[in-house]
Design a protein around this motif. Structure first.
Motif, short mmCIF file in Angstrom:
data_model
loop_
_atom_site.label_atom_id
_atom_site.label_comp_id
_atom_site.label_asym_id
_atom_site.label_seq_id
_atom_site.Cartn_x
_atom_site.Cartn_y
_atom_site.Cartn_z
N ALA A 192 11.80 3.81 4.03
CA ALA A 192 11.89 4.40 2.69
C ALA A 192 12.11 3.32 1.65
O ALA A 192 11.53 3.35 0.55
N LEU A 193 12.96 2.31 1.99
CA LEU A 193 13.19 1.21 1.06
C LEU A 193 11.91 0.41 0.84
O LEU A 193 11.60 0.01 -0.29
N LEU A 194 11.17 0.16 1.92
CA LEU A 194 9.90 -0.57 1.81
C LEU A 194 8.94 0.17 0.90
O LEU A 194 8.31 -0.42 0.02
N ALA A 195 8.80 1.49 1.13
CA ALA A 195 7.86 2.29 0.33
C ALA A 195 8.29 2.33 -1.13
O ALA A 195 7.45 2.24 -2.04
N ALA A 196 9.60 2.47 -1.38
CA ALA A 196 10.08 2.54 -2.76
C ALA A 196 9.88 1.21 -3.49
O ALA A 196 9.48 1.18 -4.66
N SER A 197 10.12 0.09 -2.78
CA SER A 197 9.93 -1.22 -3.40
C SER A 197 8.46 -1.48 -3.69
O SER A 197 8.10 -1.99 -4.76
N ALA A 198 7.59 -1.10 -2.74
CA ALA A 198 6.15 -1.28 -2.95
C ALA A 198 5.66 -0.42 -4.11
O ALA A 198 4.87 -0.87 -4.94
N ALA A 199 6.13 0.83 -4.19
CA ALA A 199 5.70 1.73 -5.26
C ALA A 199 6.20 1.26 -6.62
O ALA A 199 5.53 1.46 -7.64
N ALA A 200 7.38 0.63 -6.64
CA ALA A 200 7.93 0.16 -7.91
C ALA A 200 7.09 -0.96 -8.52
O ALA A 200 7.11 -1.17 -9.74
N SER A 201 6.36 -1.69 -7.67
CA SER A 201 5.56 -2.81 -8.18
C SER A 201 4.08 -2.46 -8.27
O SER A 201 3.22 -3.32 -8.11
N THR A 202 3.79 -1.18 -8.52
CA THR A 202 2.40 -0.75 -8.70
C THR A 202 2.17 -0.35 -10.16
O THR A 202 3.11 -0.13 -10.92
N THR A 203 0.89 -0.23 -10.51
CA THR A 203 0.52 0.26 -11.84
C THR A 203 -0.36 1.49 -11.76
O THR A 203 -0.73 2.06 -12.78
N ALA A 204 -0.72 1.90 -10.55
CA ALA A 204 -1.58 3.08 -10.37
C ALA A 204 -0.77 4.35 -10.64
O ALA A 204 0.47 4.33 -10.68
N LEU B 137 -2.75 3.35 -4.69
CA LEU B 137 -2.68 4.80 -4.50
C LEU B 137 -2.19 5.13 -3.09
O LEU B 137 -1.44 6.10 -2.90
N ALA B 138 -2.58 4.33 -2.10
CA ALA B 138 -2.09 4.53 -0.74
C ALA B 138 -0.59 4.29 -0.66
O ALA B 138 0.13 5.00 0.05
N ILE B 139 -0.10 3.29 -1.39
CA ILE B 139 1.34 3.01 -1.42
C ILE B 139 2.10 4.18 -2.05
O ILE B 139 3.15 4.61 -1.55
N LEU B 140 1.57 4.70 -3.15
CA LEU B 140 2.22 5.83 -3.81
C LEU B 140 2.22 7.06 -2.90
O LEU B 140 3.19 7.84 -2.88
N ARG B 141 1.15 7.23 -2.15
CA ARG B 141 1.08 8.37 -1.21
C ARG B 141 2.12 8.21 -0.11
O ARG B 141 2.77 9.19 0.29
N LEU B 142 2.31 6.98 0.39
CA LEU B 142 3.33 6.72 1.40
C LEU B 142 4.72 7.02 0.85
O LEU B 142 5.55 7.64 1.53
N ALA B 143 4.99 6.57 -0.37
CA ALA B 143 6.31 6.82 -0.98
C ALA B 143 6.58 8.31 -1.10
O ALA B 143 7.71 8.77 -0.86
N GLU B 144 5.56 9.07 -1.45
CA GLU B 144 5.73 10.53 -1.56
C GLU B 144 6.01 11.14 -0.19
O GLU B 144 6.88 12.02 -0.05
N GLU B 145 5.32 10.68 0.85
CA GLU B 145 5.52 11.23 2.19
C GLU B 145 6.90 10.89 2.74
O GLU B 145 7.47 11.66 3.53
N LEU B 146 7.47 9.76 2.31
CA LEU B 146 8.79 9.36 2.79
C LEU B 146 9.91 9.84 1.87
O LEU B 146 11.07 9.46 2.06
N GLY B 147 9.56 10.64 0.88
CA GLY B 147 10.58 11.24 0.02
C GLY B 147 11.12 10.34 -1.06
O GLY B 147 12.21 10.59 -1.59
#
Length: 541
Positions: free
Chosen positions: A379-391, A408-418
């Motif tokens: 969850a921490l990995l997904a949140a950190s990756a999503a924080a550094s996106t612009t999509a 978009l794949a990173i944002l989808r992962l973050a959503e799936e991991l809550g």
């Protein structure tokens, strides 16, 4: 750009404007373009822009040729099956069954009208390509940035392009760096970098590092570019022109229907002719035998076959159009369905161009992304990756989302991991962004999160790992990233790459209380803690 009534296609260009056949001209240095296009970094004056608009015409894609609907409508009545039905109607009338004759004629007319409407809708290739052009454009005129209608853009304008914009003319970058999605022209799903520095490419113009093209989308960065070509003279305009000059051949379905029509006609006539002497020999009069033979011929003609084929093809066209495909002819649907082998490397064109995170590497091993729901480090990995996106993730108003497929794949992962991130919250928390750099192969953001300042970095593993000094261990503690761990990471990354998967490394750094947020990129992207790499699967079919 339309052709002036007093000039030919080459003369309608501004002085010094490049011809598509003369690639070297379009790739000249900015100073030469400014001189030959009679413009400057301050842009054109409003008066000069209005004058050029009269000379070069609007920046739109146009349909060549005159009205084609009479020929299209006539072709619906000259199909073999339609001719066979017409002959059946004549025979039915001659055989004393006018009701059947009228019914068959009605079938022919209704089918022709429906098919004609569908063909005219399906052949709107130019209109479909025109949808790639935005309604407005930002330009520099009279040394002031302003927004104008895209159709009013002229060669010599200074075009401003930033993230999320669609480019509405071919241009040469003079300042700034962009990430461009060229899939509408090249079919490549991966974005490319464009900057003012000319490349050594001598092949296609589409490979030139300093050029941007009409109909493409900017997925990152901001730049100014001098417009060189507009309208039908752009690369997108050339595609529009070619789509109108393609010689049409019969599709496999049309060939099969033509063959089946001849078989039906021959069988019907043979049966009808064979019954004639049989009927006379059986005691029927010549009049009754002829009438019965005509009835047999008409009965063997499948009146419902033609509208059934038309309706099936129309349904296919509508389904493809809903997915954004451009279909010129109804029969093209069946041609696509009968294709057995496609040789191409444009996977993003043939698939949905949607990436998905499939595996996560965390200290201690790797795991399936779909089973990482209860893993805090995932969850921490997904949140950190999503924080550094612009999509921006898909929404009801924008089902496909917007931005780079990988993000978009990173944002989808973050959503799936809550740990989904709302764009407005991401923007509010962001203090600084260091955009993706093609040379550094990474991007970073500095965010305010839960009272702390955190640097988030993602990018190619070989670019992020040298910036990392620590690693998040299985207990969630930060430990030193020693040589043994680096070797294990390198082997894991090599294995992912050998499988043809895209690998990203995610790292962060939580600043100490009272520590100032770094203003320089080099300071921000140092002493990072590696959370883990994740791999993205191929685009889904």
């Amino acid at each position: 750009m339309t052709r002036s009534s007093h000039t030919d296609e080459r003369d309608a260009r501004p002085p010094g404007a490049p011809d598509n056949a003369e690639q070297a001209d379009e790739r000249r240095q900015p100073a030469e373009l400014f001189r030959d296009l009679r413009t400057s970094p301050s842009g054109l004056t409003s008066r000069e822009a209005a004058r050029r608009q009269l000379v070069y015409g609007p920046n739109v894609l146009t349909r060549s040729g005159g009205r084609r609907w009479p020929g299209e409508l006539l072709s619906q009545f000259t199909q073999p099956l339609a001719i066979l039905l017409a002959l059946a109607a004549v025979l039915a009338w001659a055989g004393g069954t006018p009701a059947l004759s009228v019914a068959v004629v009605a079938v022919i007319l209704l089918n022709a009208g429906f098919a004609f409407v569908q063909e005219m809708q399906a052949e709107r290739a130019v209109e479909a390509l025109a949808a790639f052009l935005p309604p407005t454009a930002r330009v520099v005129r009279d040394d002031v940035r302003c927004e104008i209608a895209a159709k009013d853009l002229v060669p010599g304008d200074i075009l401003v392009v930033s993230e999320g914009d669609r480019v509405c003319a071919d241009a040469r970058i003079i300042e700034g760096t962009l990430m461009l999605d060229l899939s509408s022209l090249t079919g490549e799903s991966l974005p490319v970098t464009r900057s003012p520095e000319p490349s050594d490419e001598t092949g296609s113009l589409l490979e030139a590092h300093e050029l941007v093209f009409s109909g493409t989308t900017c997925s990152g960065g901001e730049a100014e570019a001098v417009v060189t070509l507009t309208g039908m003279h752009t690369e997108l305009g050339r595609i529009a022109a070619l789509s109108q000059r393609v010689h049409t051949e019969r599709s496999p379905l049309e060939k099969q229907v033509r063959r089946a029509t001849w078989i039906i006609a021959v069988v019907a006539v043979v049966i009808g002719a064979a019954f004639l002497p049989i009927g006379v020999a059986a005691g029927l009069g010549w009049s009754a035998a002829i009438g019965f033979s005509i009835g047999l011929i008409v009965a063997n003609v499948p009146e419902g076959l033609l509208p059934t084929i038309t309706l099936a093809l129309a349904a296919g066209v509508r389904e493809l159009a809903a997915g954004g495909a451009v279909v010129k002819r109804l029969s093209g649907v069946e041609t696509l369905g009968s294709t057995t082998v496609i040789c191409t490397d444009k996977t993003g064109t043939l698939t949905e161009n949607r990436m998905r995170v499939t595996r996560l590497w965390l200290a201690g091993g790797e795991m399936d992304a779909a089973r990482a729901v209860h893993e805090p480090r995932a969850a921490l990995l997904a949140a950190s990756a999503a924080a550094s996106t612009t999509a921006e993730a898909p929404t009801p108003a924008q089902p496909q989302g917007s931005g780079d497929p990988t993000e978009l794949a990173i944002l989808r992962l973050a959503e799936e991991l809550g740990v989904a991130i709302v764009p407005s919250q991401r923007k509010a928390a962001r203090r600084t962004i260091f955009p993706f750099d093609a040379h550094l192969k990474r991007m970073s953001t500095v965010n305010d999160e839960a009272g702390a300042t955190t640097v988030h970095t993602n990018g190619a593993p070989e670019a992020v790992l040298p910036c990392c000094t620590r690693l998040l261990d299985p207990q969630g503690k930060s430990v030193e990233l020693d040589a043994a761990l680096r070797g294990e990471l390198s082997a894991t990354i090599d294995g992912y790459a050998a499988s043809g998967l895209r690998v990203l490394a995610i790292a962060h750094h939580v600043l100490d209380d009272g520590q100032k947020a770094p203003a320089e990129r080099s300071a921000a992207e140092s002493d990072l803690t590696l959370i883990g790499p994740g791999r993205h699967g191929r685009p889904r079919t």
